[in-house]
Write an enzyme that holds these catalytic residues in place. Structure first.
Site, PDB file in Angstrom:
ATOM      1  N   GLY A  31      -6.912   6.362  11.179  1.00 14.45           N
ATOM      2  CA  GLY A  31      -6.362   6.556   9.827  1.00 14.45           C
ATOM      3  C   GLY A  31      -4.963   7.484  10.019  1.00 14.45           C
ATOM      4  O   GLY A  31      -4.546   8.090   9.124  1.00 14.45           O
ATOM      5  N   GLY A  55      -6.602  -2.863   1.991  1.00 11.11           N
ATOM      6  CA  GLY A  55      -7.034  -1.536   1.414  1.00 11.11           C
ATOM      7  C   GLY A  55      -6.262  -0.502   2.230  1.00 11.11           C
ATOM      8  O   GLY A  55      -5.625  -0.889   3.240  1.00 11.11           O
ATOM      9  N   ASP A  66       0.456  -8.178   0.994  1.00  7.89           N
ATOM     10  CA  ASP A  66       0.211  -6.672   0.759  1.00  7.89           C
ATOM     11  C   ASP A  66       1.236  -5.846   0.930  1.00  7.89           C
ATOM     12  O   ASP A  66       1.073  -4.484   0.409  1.00  7.89           O
ATOM     13  CB  ASP A  66      -1.021  -6.546   1.766  1.00  7.89           C
ATOM     14  N   ASN A  67       2.493  -6.377   1.291  1.00  6.02           N
ATOM     15  CA  ASN A  67       3.478  -5.567   1.534  1.00  6.02           C
ATOM     16  C   ASN A  67       4.457  -6.111   0.470  1.00  6.02           C
ATOM     17  O   ASN A  67       5.838  -5.731   0.274  1.00  6.02           O
ATOM     18  CB  ASN A  67       4.231  -5.766   2.735  1.00  6.02           C
ATOM     19  N   ARG A  88       0.225  -3.964  -5.451  1.00  9.19           N
ATOM     20  CA  ARG A  88       0.970  -5.285  -4.768  1.00  9.19           C
ATOM     21  C   ARG A  88       0.322  -6.465  -5.059  1.00  9.19           C
ATOM     22  O   ARG A  88      -0.398  -6.646  -5.918  1.00  9.19           O
ATOM     23  CB  ARG A  88       0.510  -4.883  -3.151  1.00  9.19           C
ATOM     24  N   ASP A 116       6.571  -0.226   2.853  1.00 12.04           N
ATOM     25  CA  ASP A 116       6.113  -0.361   4.338  1.00 12.04           C
ATOM     26  C   ASP A 116       7.351  -0.969   5.483  1.00 12.04           C
ATOM     27  O   ASP A 116       7.549  -1.950   5.522  1.00 12.04           O
ATOM     28  CB  ASP A 116       5.019  -1.371   4.471  1.00 12.04           C
TER      29      ASP A 116
END
Length: 465
Positions: free
Chosen positions: A118, A82, A241-242, A176, A251
């Site tokens: 973050g 996430g 996830d990329n 993704r 990314d």
């Protein structure tokens, strides 16, 4: 000037299990470092406000959220990832009628931060800004950079205290492969079906159901990876996830453009086994698509038939990659009518380049001139190759359109970052100016075309944390 963003949000209307709603974390002192005025106009954005693009103020019409996804990282499945340091402000429909995400990266912790702060520091923010915009001007599908904003707050990493920054990233979407994986892994088939329908409607409206979606994404990823390789680009972290459903590059962490050509070149500091080396990128793209297929198969009652259909689609992808690669590299040699018979000619040149450590970009950029031989120590072997190549009557104009004169070289990016940390944005601005027209020859930027000296080589890049 007041800021107006014409939000038209759709992802925020999906079920709540797709994301977490939250606002960005305000910062101490937002200062605009870079603003992409041309992109803003395409998005219908009027005015600008650094407090919005730093996350200190939520603009009217926004629907801030952090997206949920999972993913395979270096081949190992992580069941929940996430947006750990990114928040999607919302979407706009641009002047071309296309839906685009506007996301803040480095905007503070989210429920998916996994103990992270973050935040992002200035270096990775400017790296992504430069490289993503360079990819765009090179004609390669990519996320875009709208703004870079200094936060006035330090970010603490292994190097110590570093200046904080936030990047505003624009994408066709942030869907993704990992977005599909998380719902398939959890057995949440209603959510998976909703996601597939949403992805088809947003990105591949001609796709016929989940298998049509798989086929469309495979084709988009094949073209993307071939485009990367044609400019010597190494993504560095091709985790699922990329890997976008839209077929955009996303990314820009440990990525780089090669200087001296080598099939096994790796830039990621964490890729110890070379999984994501330059020459491995086609194989990994197929592997990633197999993971998407595994997720989509869950939507079918007849699993045996779905496996057969998905297998056929994924097994067709290596040929798609080879065809796209041949087309791209054929154009770089000026061969508009390239065929499979030309593949040995292309591969022989690459082998000569690797043996002699020839610079990838400068060799192709100078191939139609006598200067190309200066890239080779074994000039005799190169001259023999040239005679074979000239028999194919290469088109010099085609070569000029497909071989960039300038790329964002790693050592120049590092120099630019060092200057920006000290408060000097002039190298950033000069680099952006040069990269705006990468296929043109500008003598004012000859120094930016030069490969690094031995002392300037940057052997590895790091994840943009």
């Amino acid at each position: 000037m007041s800021l107006h963003i014409p939000f038209d949000n759709s992802y925020a209307t999906l079920p709540s299990g797709f994301f977490s709603r939250l606002d960005p974390t305000p910062v101490k002192d937002a200062q605009m470092l870079a603003w992409n005025e041309k992109l803003a106009a395409e998005l219908g954005i009027e005015g600008t406000d650094p407090t919005v693009f730093a996350g200190s103020r939520v603009p009217d019409g926004a629907a801030p959220l952090a997206q949920l996804y999972a993913g395979h990282q270096f081949g190992s499945y992580n069941p929940q990832l996430g947006d750990g340091r990114a928040i999607l402000l919302g979407e706009v429909v641009d002047t071309h009628g296309e839906r685009r995400d506007i996301q803040l990266k480095g905007s503070g912790p989210t429920p998916y931060s996994r103990m992270g702060d973050g935040r992002a520091w200035l270096g990775p923010v400017l790296r992504e800004y430069v490289v993503s915009e360079a990819m765009h001007t090179l004609g390669i599908p990519t996320t875009r950079a709208l703004a870079a904003v200094a936060t006035g707050e330090p970010v603490y990493r292994e190097q110590g205290a570093l200046p904080g920054a936030v990047l505003t990233r624009v994408a066709s979407s942030h869907l993704r492969v990992g977005t599909f994986q998380i719902f398939a892994h959890r057995g949440q088939l209603d959510e998976l079906r909703t996601l597939a329908d949403y992805a088809i409607a947003r990105h591949h409206p001609d796709a016929d159901g989940p298998m049509g979606l798989l086929s469309a994404v495979c084709a988009a990823q094949a073209e993307l990876v071939a485009a990367w390789m044609s400019v010597g680009f190494i993504h560095g972290v091709m985790n699922t996830d990329n890997c976008t459903i839209s077929g955009e590059t996303i990314d820009y962490g440990p990525c780089a453009f090669m200087d001296a050509f080598h099939e096994g070149r790796v830039f990621s500091s964490i890729d110890q086994m070379g999984r994501y080396a330059f020459g491995n990128q086609p194989r990994i793209a197929v592997w990633n698509m197999a993971q998407l297929a595994t997720a989509l198969i869950q939507l079918f009652d007849d699993k045996d038939q779905a496996v057969k259909d998905a297998t056929a689609i994924v097994h067709a992808m290596p040929q798609q990659l080879e065809d796209a690669w041949l087309h791209r590299f054929g154009a770089k040699l000026g061969l508009a009518d390239v065929t499979a018979d030309d593949q040995p000619l292309i591969e022989d040149l690459l082998n000569l380049m690797q043996a002699d450590g020839a610079d990838f970009t400068n060799t192709f950029a100078a191939l139609h001139t006598d200067a190309a031989r200066d890239q080779f120590t074994d000039r005799g072997a190169f001259e023999i190759w040239v005679k074979r190549w000239l028999q194919r009557s290469p088109d010099a104009e085609l070569m000029q359109r497909t071989n960039p004169q300038i790329i964002p070289r790693n050592h120049r990016i590092e120099t630019m970052i060092e200057a920006a940390v000290s408060g000097d944005m002039a190298p950033f601005e000069r680099l952006m100016s040069a990269l705006a027209t990468p296929y043109d020859v500008h003598s004012d930027f000859d120094d930016l075309r030069r490969p690094p000296t031995q002392a300037e080589i940057v052997p590895a890049t790091f994840c943009g944390t």
